[in-house]
Scaffold this motif. Structure first.
Motif, short mmCIF file in Angstrom:
data_model
loop_
_atom_site.label_atom_id
_atom_site.label_comp_id
_atom_site.label_asym_id
_atom_site.label_seq_id
_atom_site.Cartn_x
_atom_site.Cartn_y
_atom_site.Cartn_z
N VAL A 1 0.83 -1.21 0.00
CA VAL A 1 0.00 0.00 0.00
C VAL A 1 0.86 1.26 0.00
N ILE A 2 1.86 1.29 0.86
CA ILE A 2 2.70 2.48 0.98
C ILE A 2 3.49 2.71 -0.31
N GLY A 3 4.07 1.65 -0.87
CA GLY A 3 4.82 1.79 -2.11
C GLY A 3 3.95 2.27 -3.26
N ILE A 4 2.73 1.75 -3.35
CA ILE A 4 1.81 2.16 -4.41
C ILE A 4 1.44 3.63 -4.28
N ILE A 5 1.13 4.06 -3.05
CA ILE A 5 0.74 5.47 -2.83
C ILE A 5 1.88 6.41 -3.19
N LYS A 6 3.09 6.07 -2.77
CA LYS A 6 4.24 6.93 -3.06
C LYS A 6 4.46 7.05 -4.56
N LYS A 7 4.34 5.94 -5.27
CA LYS A 7 4.53 5.99 -6.72
C LYS A 7 3.42 6.79 -7.38
N ALA A 8 2.20 6.61 -6.90
CA ALA A 8 1.07 7.36 -7.46
C ALA A 8 1.22 8.86 -7.22
N GLN A 9 1.63 9.23 -6.03
CA GLN A 9 1.81 10.65 -5.72
C GLN A 9 2.90 11.28 -6.59
N ALA A 10 3.94 10.50 -6.88
CA ALA A 10 5.03 11.02 -7.72
C ALA A 10 4.56 11.29 -9.14
N HIS A 11 3.47 10.65 -9.55
CA HIS A 11 2.93 10.83 -10.90
C HIS A 11 1.59 11.56 -10.89
N GLN A 12 1.22 12.18 -9.77
CA GLN A 12 -0.04 12.91 -9.62
C GLN A 12 -1.25 12.03 -10.00
N VAL A 13 -1.22 10.79 -9.54
CA VAL A 13 -2.31 9.85 -9.78
C VAL A 13 -3.09 9.66 -8.48
N LEU A 14 -4.42 9.73 -8.57
CA LEU A 14 -5.26 9.55 -7.39
C LEU A 14 -5.31 8.09 -6.96
N THR A 15 -5.32 7.87 -5.65
CA THR A 15 -5.40 6.51 -5.11
C THR A 15 -6.76 6.28 -4.47
N ALA A 16 -7.38 5.17 -4.84
CA ALA A 16 -8.67 4.79 -4.26
C ALA A 16 -8.52 3.40 -3.65
N LEU A 17 -8.81 3.28 -2.39
CA LEU A 17 -8.66 2.01 -1.66
C LEU A 17 -10.03 1.40 -1.40
N ASP A 18 -10.18 0.12 -1.76
CA ASP A 18 -11.34 -0.64 -1.29
C ASP A 18 -10.98 -1.14 0.11
N ASN A 19 -11.53 -0.48 1.11
CA ASN A 19 -11.15 -0.72 2.50
C ASN A 19 -12.16 -1.58 3.24
N THR A 20 -12.92 -2.39 2.52
CA THR A 20 -13.96 -3.21 3.14
C THR A 20 -13.36 -4.25 4.08
N TRP A 21 -12.25 -4.87 3.69
CA TRP A 21 -11.61 -5.89 4.51
C TRP A 21 -11.10 -5.29 5.83
N GLY A 22 -10.37 -4.16 5.72
CA GLY A 22 -9.83 -3.51 6.91
C GLY A 22 -10.87 -2.79 7.73
N ALA A 23 -11.93 -2.31 7.06
CA ALA A 23 -13.11 -1.72 7.71
C ALA A 23 -12.80 -0.51 8.59
N GLY A 24 -11.65 0.12 8.37
CA GLY A 24 -11.29 1.25 9.22
C GLY A 24 -10.74 0.83 10.57
N LEU A 25 -10.60 -0.47 10.80
CA LEU A 25 -10.15 -1.00 12.09
C LEU A 25 -8.76 -1.63 12.00
N ALA A 26 -8.47 -2.33 10.91
CA ALA A 26 -7.18 -3.02 10.78
C ALA A 26 -6.04 -2.02 10.61
N PHE A 27 -6.31 -0.90 9.94
CA PHE A 27 -5.33 0.17 9.75
C PHE A 27 -6.08 1.42 9.36
N CYS A 28 -5.42 2.57 9.46
CA CYS A 28 -6.04 3.84 9.08
C CYS A 28 -5.56 4.24 7.70
N ALA A 29 -6.45 4.26 6.75
CA ALA A 29 -6.10 4.54 5.37
C ALA A 29 -5.61 5.98 5.16
N PHE A 30 -5.91 6.86 6.11
CA PHE A 30 -5.52 8.26 5.98
C PHE A 30 -4.38 8.65 6.93
#
Length: 397
Positions: free
Chosen positions: A165-194
């Motif tokens: 996740v971290i590697g993908i976000i960093k690469k996306a930010q370097a190319h001004q690409v928006l990141t959208a996470l399907d966070n259903t599995w983590g549900a906001g509890l396993a980790f904080c997406a923000f």
């Protein structure tokens, strides 16, 4: 002169006495509204669709829907939240709001299949360029000049690879690409997406199927779209309004009622899964057991880094050895008594579903064994009883 029937009805619609409208209660009042009454013309003319609480029409929101949206934003660590009639509706809203003809969108090879189908439809109808990457390999992503959006699924809902996740976000930010996470599995509890690391690295959008853990009953369909960026939120909000997306006040009230127990239920789903996982690993019928907590699982190190408390949700998949053909797999699923055959997860009842991986993947799956995959969605029944159920079904093979 005696009143007519119509005059009597009008009289009774304006009672002399009116019960107080607001009292403190454990659960907030449920508002059901299409039309919302304005106090006066100033209230009508001064409202704007970008207001935090735009009480102008039922599709825009009521105190009931805004209460849930605020709670989900708080759960996810976001500032803004929109509600949609299902998780897939929330996903489609993101795609519709952000993608234009010729834009490039990237999806993981283990993506939720209906999202893939929607993007394929956009590709055929509007010329959206669709690219597929290996979820655990950032180097498989090569953004073009038209790259606009990349989807992340953590973990994949069938084969459960956990992405970088971290590697993908960093690469996306370097190319001004928006990141959208399907966070259903983590549900906001396993980790904080923000707030993913010490540098507060964050996704741009988190989509959550509230149908699953927030609802917890297997009876409500709903989705959410969370963001921290207000401009991005308003772009999504505009499409939300144009499409007339809305949710039922009664359904929202059910999820509001379930949220206080969500973390307890999530933990119990995980505890049950860990007990069953230990049993599954020892079974000789399986060529492979798939779960992020297993040290040999694809993306285990990424899961370990992001989910610092070892959260693992309630999904586990197995791949049967190749001697078990489709007929045997169906026989196994039919023999289960506590596990019911059905899609989704996060409810009290354990579910099972089987998949043919060869029909689902485009990239190399060298990390996955050959054979039919069976996914278990672990519910809240006794884990000992669930293990016995799997044992008796295997014995019938």
């Amino acid at each position: 002169m005696p009143k007519t029937s119509l005059q009597k009805q009008t009289l009774f619609s304006q009672p002399i006495r009116q019960a107080p409208q607001y009292i403190p209660t454990v659960q907030a009042p449920v508002y059901r509204a299409s039309t919302i009454i304005f106090k006066n013309t100033d209230a009508l003319t001064q409202r704007h669709w970008t207001d935090d609480y735009d009480y102008s029409y039922g599709t825009h929101g009521t105190p009931t829907t805004y209460t849930l949206a605020d709670q989900i934003a708080l759960l996810e660590g976001a500032d803004h939240c929109l509600l949609a009639p299902s998780g897939l509706s929330a996903i489609n809203l993101v795609n519709s709001a952000l993608l234009d003809s010729g834009d490039e969108v990237w999806i993981p090879d283990n993506i939720y299949d209906p999202n893939h189908a929607h993007l394929n439809a956009l590709n055929k109808k509007y010329g959206i360029i669709l690219k597929v990457y290996t979820p655990t390999d950032v180097d498989s992503i090569e953004f073009g000049d038209k790259a606009k959006l990349i989807w992340i699924e953590a973990a994949g809902s069938v084969t459960l690879e956990f992405p970088d996740v971290i590697g993908i976000i960093k690469k996306a930010q370097a190319h001004q690409v928006l990141t959208a996470l399907d966070n259903t599995w983590g549900a906001g509890l396993a980790f904080c997406a923000f707030d993913l690391d010490d540098q507060h690295l964050a996704v741009d959008i988190s989509v959550h199927a509230l149908t699953k853990y927030p609802s917890g009953g297997g009876d409500i369909l709903m989705g959410s779209i969370c963001t921290k960026n207000r401009t991005l939120h308003q772009q999504l909000l505009h499409m939300h309004a144009l499409q007339g997306i809305s949710v039922s006040g009664d359904d929202v009230a059910q999820i509001n009622r379930s949220l206080p127990s969500m973390s307890l239920r999530y933990q119990q789903h995980q505890n049950n899964t860990q007990m069953i996982l230990t049993y599954l690993v020892a079974c000789t019928e399986f060529a492979q057991v798939l779960h992020p907590s297993l040290s040999n699982h694809a993306g285990h190190a990424y899961w370990q880094h992001i989910c610092k408390d070892g959260q693992g949700a309630g999904l586990v998949s197995v791949i049967f050895k190749t001697e078990y053909d489709l007929k045997k797999i169906q026989q196994f699923c039919n023999a289960l008594k506590l596990f019911r055959l059905g899609f989704s997860w996060g409810g009290p009842t354990s579910l099972v579903m089987y998949y043919n991986l060869k029909e689902m993947r485009q990239c190399s799956t060298a990390h996955l064994a050959d054979g039919w995959l069976v996914r278990f969605c672990i519910g809240l029944e006794s884990p000992e009883d669930l293990i016995e159920d799997i044992q008796q079904a295997l014995a019938q093979l």
